[in-house]
Write an enzyme that holds these catalytic residues in place. Structure first.
Site, PDB file in Angstrom:
ATOM      1  N   SER A 151       0.821  -1.200   0.000  1.00  0.00           N
ATOM      2  CA  SER A 151       0.000   0.000   0.000  1.00  0.00           C
ATOM      3  C   SER A 151       0.859   1.255   0.000  1.00  0.00           C
ATOM      4  O   SER A 151       1.597   1.513  -0.941  1.00  0.00           O
ATOM      5  CB  SER A 151      -0.975  -0.045   1.177  1.00  0.00           C
ATOM      6  OG  SER A 151      -1.921   0.979   1.079  1.00  0.00           O
ATOM      7  N   ASP A 298      -3.171   6.534  -3.330  1.00  0.00           N
ATOM      8  CA  ASP A 298      -1.945   5.974  -2.791  1.00  0.00           C
ATOM      9  C   ASP A 298      -1.433   4.938  -3.790  1.00  0.00           C
ATOM     10  O   ASP A 298      -2.070   4.697  -4.824  1.00  0.00           O
ATOM     11  CB  ASP A 298      -2.187   5.404  -1.387  1.00  0.00           C
ATOM     12  CG  ASP A 298      -3.084   4.182  -1.366  1.00  0.00           C
ATOM     13  OD1 ASP A 298      -3.866   4.000  -2.322  1.00  0.00           O
ATOM     14  OD2 ASP A 298      -3.036   3.415  -0.390  1.00  0.00           O
ATOM     15  N   ASP A 300      -1.336   1.714  -4.276  1.00  0.00           N
ATOM     16  CA  ASP A 300      -2.165   0.613  -4.795  1.00  0.00           C
ATOM     17  C   ASP A 300      -3.591   1.072  -5.080  1.00  0.00           C
ATOM     18  O   ASP A 300      -4.454   0.261  -5.401  1.00  0.00           O
ATOM     19  CB  ASP A 300      -2.145  -0.598  -3.862  1.00  0.00           C
ATOM     20  CG  ASP A 300      -2.855  -0.368  -2.543  1.00  0.00           C
ATOM     21  OD1 ASP A 300      -2.801   0.777  -2.031  1.00  0.00           O
ATOM     22  OD2 ASP A 300      -3.452  -1.312  -2.000  1.00  0.00           O
ATOM     23  N   ASP A 302      -6.155   2.085  -3.452  1.00  0.00           N
ATOM     24  CA  ASP A 302      -7.377   1.799  -2.692  1.00  0.00           C
ATOM     25  C   ASP A 302      -7.777   2.989  -1.825  1.00  0.00           C
ATOM     26  O   ASP A 302      -8.884   3.029  -1.300  1.00  0.00           O
ATOM     27  CB  ASP A 302      -7.248   0.520  -1.861  1.00  0.00           C
ATOM     28  CG  ASP A 302      -6.178   0.553  -0.791  1.00  0.00           C
ATOM     29  OD1 ASP A 302      -5.371   1.507  -0.771  1.00  0.00           O
ATOM     30  OD2 ASP A 302      -6.131  -0.385   0.030  1.00  0.00           O
TER      31      ASP A 302
END
Length: 547
Positions: A151, A298, A300, A302
């Site tokens: 992440s 961010d 990734d 999500d």
């Protein structure tokens, strides 16, 4: 843990080296053994990276306390054994990955282990946002999913996030069940890893995800807001641009220096929009192009960050502000169903839902809990996570959240108003709910444990002059929440929650004050009072915790 003798340490390191399949970590570990670097070897062999409800996350490198192919193969074998033991033999496991170092290798190893264990495996076609993987699990009827990502962690980290067939992340007792199966893996030689036999998916799943994003928006709604967008060197750009194009929004202006995936994240100290400096390039681009808002994902994708022009310059909206804006927008559109948030998020969502006559739930921290709320229509968490289409993605989704907030900004733009104007309306209607965070990053994790122990032994009786009316140790659970490592203080007009981060070496303290506002004229004084109270709470809490 008993002391490790040098001979035992070297022997364990050599045994690990003998079955390490990765030439990079083999070379790294071999050099440490040759140098007899007992300090570094002890750090890497003083236990194992623990599998929990966040899956795995840690620094890349050789040894059982680092993220590497050996650790991932063991984790995949444990997950496969858990699925087979629970009757999912032959089921489909979908695997996604981001653009970090080793992510593609970890995804391929997972596919090989699943195939070798008699399960079917399918890997997404390239690095894609985590929400696409969460969508694919439900869309394809999989029994589980794995996303290889850390992440918004620093570049040296990677991670391994596990979902079960409902499309949401694992919670207890599944995490303990998988961890037990991982611990039972004796040797990598015992884990069959064929060279082929799994599927690499085409763009069909991505196309289905993008088609689903259309359902987030109201038919015929204004689509005029202009955006600056940054992917923060992550994997969000192409999917977000495709979603915006489908929706008919103006094409976002890209922050070019951060548009391409880059595992080194060269322009940011931490690739997290909440961290100081991370949004500086986006602000500079906005000063050049004068958009209606800035949107960031961010790495990734999500999470979704939003920034707006406030006076002469730009500022990030807090996650709680965006959470309230999206909730208000959905209520205005006639949304039905349960609104949910975690305990560390603003209590404002409960007031918005209550006034609209909608059910409201509060959960433990993390979308693994929010996603499980019965009848969920909308869920959010203050750390920039928003679930606006739970039937499609039962997790936070930075792409659909970006679409929804841009739709809201477009509607306000048509009225000559902004997101800040709507925030003012919300404050007048429900009271000014001002939030802040005291976040302390540590090198020594024992400092976090000591701070929690100090607060438990000597809980504060007042913060910023406000009496603590209730102190709760959340390790005992409540009538609505299972046990978790945290403390909650209810004050006269404020609330504080203290907890260790589940994914980073941080102690996090979440602060909220509520100041009644009679009318728009009273807003400046309310903001000033809230700022003074938050600063006082932060100061007094730091002293009480010894941080």
């Amino acid at each position: 843990m008993p002391p490790v003798h040098d001979d035992d340490l070297i022997a364990r390191a050599k045994a690990w080296l003998a079955e390490d399949p990765d030439p990079d970590t083999r070379a790294e570990l071999g050099a440490l053994i040759d140098a007899a670097d007992t300090a570094e070897l002890t750090a890497r062999f003083s236990g194992t990276l623990q599998f929990g409800t966040a899956g795995l996350r840690g620094e890349l490198g050789a040894g059982p306390q680092r993220m590497n192919r050996s650790v991932v193969i063991r984790a995949a074998a444990g997950l496969a054994a858990y699925l087979n033991r629970n009757g999912d033999t032959g089921g489909l496991v979908v695997i996604g990955y981001d653009a970090r170092h080793k992510s593609a290798d970890f995804a391929r190893d997972t596919a090989a282990v699943m195939t070798g264990a008699g399960l079917r495996a399918a890997v997404l076609p390239r690095p894609l946002p985590t929400p696409v993987l969460a969508f694919a699990i439900r869309h394809l009827g999989a029994v589980a999913g794995v996303e290889v990502t850390a992440s918004h962690n620093p570049p040296r980290d990677n991670g391994y996030k596990v979902y079960l067939g409902d499309g949401s992340q694992i919670v207890p007792p599944a995490d303990a069940g998988i961890a037990a199966e991982i611990a039972a893996v004796r040797s990598l030689d015992d884990v069959p890893r064929p060279e082929a036999g799994w599927d690499t998916l085409d763009d069909g799943v991505l196309d289905a995800y993008l088609a689903r994003t259309d359902a987030v928006l109201a038919p015929g709604s204004p689509r005029t807001a202009r955006t600056v967008y940054t992917a923060l060197h992550g994997v969000g750009r192409d999917t977000l641009l495709a979603a915006f194009a489908r929706a008919g929004f103006p094409e976002p202006v890209l922050v070019a220096e951060q548009a391409d995936p880059d595992p080194e994240f060269p322009t940011v100290a931490f690739p997290n929009p909440e961290e100081p400096g991370a949004m500086d390039l986006a602000f500079a681009k906005a000063r050049e192009t004068d958009p209606d808002l800035i949107v960031a994902n961010d790495p990734d994708a999500d999470r979704c960050a939003v920034a707006v022009k406030d006076g002469a310059d730009w500022r990030m909206l807090r996650g709680d502000e965006v959470g309230a804006l999206l909730a208000t927008h959905l209520v205005a559109r006639g949304a039905r169903g349960t609104f949910a948030e975690s305990i560390v998020s603003s209590s404002l969502l409960g007031r918005i839902a209550g006034k609209a006559g909608l059910p409201y739930e509060e959960t433990l921290t993390g979308f693994k809990w929010i996603a499980r709320v019965d009848g969920l229509r909308y869920g959010y968490e203050e750390a920039l996570g928003y679930c606006v289409d739970p039937e499609g993605v039962r997790d936070k989704d930075g792409i659909t959240a970006a679409l929804l907030v841009t739709e809201l900004a477009s509607g306000l733009k048509e009225e000559g108003r902004t997101l800040l104007d709507l925030l003012d309306d919300i404050a007048v209607e429900h009271g000014l709910h001002a939030t802040d965070q005291l976040s302390v990053r540590v090198e020594d994790l024992s400092l976090i444990a000591r701070a929690m122990e100090r607060l438990r032994e000597r809980p504060p009786t007042a913060l910023a002059g406000l009496a603590v009316t209730r102190a709760e140790d959340l390790t005992r659970g409540t009538d609505r929440l299972p046990p978790t490592d945290g403390l909650r203080y209810t004050l006269d007009g404020a609330r504080v929650i203290v907890r260790p981060s589940g994914t980073e070496p941080k102690l996090k303290c979440y602060l909220e004050v509520v100041v009644p506002v009679a009318d728009h004229a009273g807003l400046p004084a309310a903001h000033e009072k809230a700022a003074v109270l938050l600063a006082g709470i932060k100061r007094d809490l730091s002293a009480a915790a010894g941080i």
